[in-house]
Design an enzyme around this catalytic site. Structure first.
Site, PDB file in Angstrom:
ATOM      1  N   CYS A 290      17.223  74.453  33.974  1.00  0.00           N
ATOM      2  CA  CYS A 290      16.877  73.133  33.448  1.00  0.00           C
ATOM      3  C   CYS A 290      16.272  72.252  34.535  1.00  0.00           C
ATOM      4  O   CYS A 290      15.457  71.377  34.239  1.00  0.00           O
ATOM      5  CB  CYS A 290      18.096  72.465  32.822  1.00  0.00           C
ATOM      6  SG  CYS A 290      19.489  72.249  33.939  1.00  0.00           S
ATOM      7  N   HIS A 571      23.336  68.844  34.122  1.00  0.00           N
ATOM      8  CA  HIS A 571      22.179  69.268  33.332  1.00  0.00           C
ATOM      9  C   HIS A 571      21.018  68.317  33.583  1.00  0.00           C
ATOM     10  O   HIS A 571      21.206  67.104  33.725  1.00  0.00           O
ATOM     11  CB  HIS A 571      22.549  69.291  31.845  1.00  0.00           C
ATOM     12  CG  HIS A 571      21.442  69.760  30.956  1.00  0.00           C
ATOM     13  ND1 HIS A 571      20.881  71.015  31.073  1.00  0.00           N
ATOM     14  CD2 HIS A 571      20.786  69.147  29.936  1.00  0.00           C
ATOM     15  CE1 HIS A 571      19.938  71.156  30.160  1.00  0.00           C
ATOM     16  NE2 HIS A 571      19.854  70.032  29.462  1.00  0.00           N
TER      17      HIS A 571
END
Length: 619
Positions: A290, A571
């Site tokens: 990510c 994230h």
């Protein structure tokens, strides 16, 4: 080889600033390479400045390691662009103030990962399945390809499909829609136990979830898997070894449909024309990637860089340098082209691009969590080197520039830099920073000019009514007193003297990347700062930080790389404003959703991408 000078490079090579050599660290060690407590010289001015610290004193923070001492784990700190790691290229780090974070303390992509815990120690088959002698591969690190292959092997090899379900060679009929109540052989029961274990390991994979649902659908038997498509979201605890071999492939996100590009069925999307729909494709998460997807989406929405790739202008710049390596730029351009020629509901797999970036920078091999800013630095450095217009870099001239006024000296230093480093990537992202060091006794002032790719800004402490981006810029450029152990040596006084250090921006880049330093380092641990920083979306006026009068220092925001989570795991996402429509969207790996401009400011903002405003917006 790129000659953008980093702080570490200047400290290690400057005979004026350093009396004792600094040992170059080995691969996998952390070394701060941005501006620390002292001022440093550029590579052309290293013999000209009159200050040097006492040899026993080092103002650079010591390295610190978290977690296992493997190469990939201990190398997650600040990158050191060394020729033995990434070839013959080397460039400056961003300019930053204050202490840098230690190894392993980056804002790392993915979620649920804890340093010091090896993911390779996990097993994904239940104990009862292993005790019954399941014949599946017992590897502790399963790739998506391995999972898909093992999953396919669960079919009874000596069975056959009929119109009323599935039969084994012994004649037992198994209804796929009623597996739990159908008579079955002991072998079939073992396979179902193994199936349960695989399901637990791949429960977060969209691809294998689709397969499981098809396997359990009544009246249908599973299709034989010949080649697994790229994974969508590998569980964060996995350490996959998937190595895709295909080009950029579009995989449908909707379940139960054939792979391939298709349009979103969400309201309002189908009415969008093809022009406004471009650039809204998601990027598949290959496993803790990510951080890469977030940066790629920000760069994809950089107008001039996008046009450079879509119009294939990079082709005329490839191969100018002595190095024939051009694969990274080519794969990056192909990826941008695929994103901008896909429908909004398409998902693009960046597997081939990842292959090339990890060849250029081996620190990104595998599927470990990484820091988005470090990835951006390596990526821009690699792209710059491959499209550098300078075929043969001239040797550094011993010419002295100390007699020139600061303004003229800055211009001459910039000209010398362009004689060695001249690319479209540098045209967009590189600026020039002025650093001054003034002796408080004799008044002697030494100035150096260094190129920079981004600026690392300290975040003001809590207690302020509101922390703004301008506060962070003022904290970055404020005067610092170097006293006590930090005293440098003045060549005019020939002694260690109290000095004043100050930064200012000599030349503003077209694309200004601001890095918010969300880490507070202590001797015990490193923590993340979640302070909300209020930053403007339009008309960021930075003229007060210019070293000389300029009217060309007003910026508009077009992208933000966000990090949610802690230092132990988190994230990355991206908020980007389309250069075509001007509308904001959230890019969360394969998911792309519209958003309001009022939602862009959050406490998760990590990297801010600003573009130089056109003259009308500066009125």
């Amino acid at each position: 080889m790129s000659q953008l000078s980093s702080t570490l490079k200047r400290y290690t090579e400057s005979s004026r600033y350093t009396d004792a050599p600094y040992a170059k660290p080995g691969y996998g060690t952390y070394t701060p390479s941005s501006y620390g407590a002292n001022l440093a010289a550029s590579f052309l001015e290293k013999e000209k400045l009159g200050f040097k610290p006492v040899s026993p004193t080092s103002f650079l923070p010591r390295p610190r390691t978290y977690g296992p001492s493997s190469i990939l784990d201990c190398d997650r700190g600040r990158p050191l662009l060394r020729s033995d790691i990434i070839g013959s290229s080397k460039r400056s780090e961003s300019q930053t103030r204050g202490n840098e974070r230690p190894s392993g303390s980056g804002l790392n992509g993915g979620s649920g990962f804890s340093y010091g815990v090896s993911s390779n120690s996990l097993s994904y088959l239940p104990m009862n399945a292993r005790d019954q002698g399941v014949t599946l591969s017992q590897k502790k690190s399963n790739s998506q390809s391995d999972l898909a292959r093992d999953f396919s092997s669960l079919r009874t090899s000596d069975g056959y499909r009929t119109s009323d379900g599935y039969r084994t060679s012994e004649g037992f009929r198994i209804d796929p829609g009623n597996l739990g109540r159908s008579p079955m052989l002991a072998r079939t029961r073992k396979e179902l136990c193994a199936l349960q274990g695989l399901y637990q390991a791949a429960s977060r994979s969209e691809y294998l979830t689709d397969y499981l649902e098809n396997y359990g659908r009544k009246g249908s038997a599973p299709q034989v898997l010949t080649q697994a498509p790229p994974p969508s979201r590998v569980p964060e605890v996995l350490s996959p070894t998937y190595r895709p071999s295909g080009r950029y492939t579009l995989w449908e996100k909707s379940k139960g449909q054939a792979s391939g590009p298709s349009r979103s069925s969400s309201p309002g999307r189908d009415t969008m024309n093809s022009k406004s729909a471009q650039g809204l494709a998601g990027l598949r998460n290959l496993g803790n990637t990510c951080f890469m997807n977030s940066i790629l989406q920000c760069l994809s929405n950089t107008r001039e860089l996008r046009d450079y790739c879509l119009q294939r202008l990079y082709m005329r710049d490839l191969g100018h340098t002595s190095s024939a390596h051009t694969a990274l730029m080519e794969e990056f351009a192909k990826l941008i082209q695929t994103i901008w020629t896909s429908s909004p509901n398409d998902v693009v797999s960046p597997s081939e691009f990842k292959t090339q970036i990890q060849r250029y920078a081996p620190r990104f091999m595998g599927y470990n969590q990484q820091d988005a800013q470090e990835f951006l630095r390596f990526l821009l450095d690699g792209l710059h080197n491959e499209v550098n217009r300078v075929a043969a870099r001239p040797k550094a001239s011993p010419e002295t520039l100390d007699h020139l006024p600061d303004e003229e000296k800055g211009r001459q230093m910039w000209r010398k830099y362009l004689e060695r480093e001249d690319s479209r990537i540098g045209d967009l992202f590189v600026g020039q920073l002025k650093s001054s060091l003034t002796c408080t006794d004799c008044g002697y002032c030494s100035t150096v000019f260094d190129p920079f790719w981004d600026l690392s800004l300290p975040i003001a402490k809590r207690g302020y009514p509101e922390v703004t981006l301008m506060d962070c810029m003022r904290l970055f450029t404020k005067e610092d007193i170097l006293d006590g152990d930090e005293k440098p040596t003045c060549c005019r006084c020939r002694a260690r003297k109290r000095c004043i250090k100050k930064f200012s921006v000599q030349r503003f880049p077209k694309i200004l990347v601001l890095h918010l330093k969300r880490f507070s380092e202590s001797r015990i641990r490193t923590s993340k700062l979640t302070t909300f920083v209020n930053f403007p979306l339009r008309d960021l006026d930075l003229r007060e930080f210019a070293s000389e009068n300029t009217n060309h220092a007003v910026y508009n925001l077009y992208a933000v790389s966000n990090h949610s989570g802690t230092t132990m795991g988190g994230h990355y996402t991206a908020y980007c404003r389309s250069p075509v429509t001007g509308e904001w969207h959230t890019f969360n790996d394969s998911s792309v959703t519209p958003m309001s401009s009022s939602q862009v400011r959050t406490s998760d903002a990590y990297l801010l991408f600003y573009e130089l405003a056109s003259p009308p917006s500066r009125m």
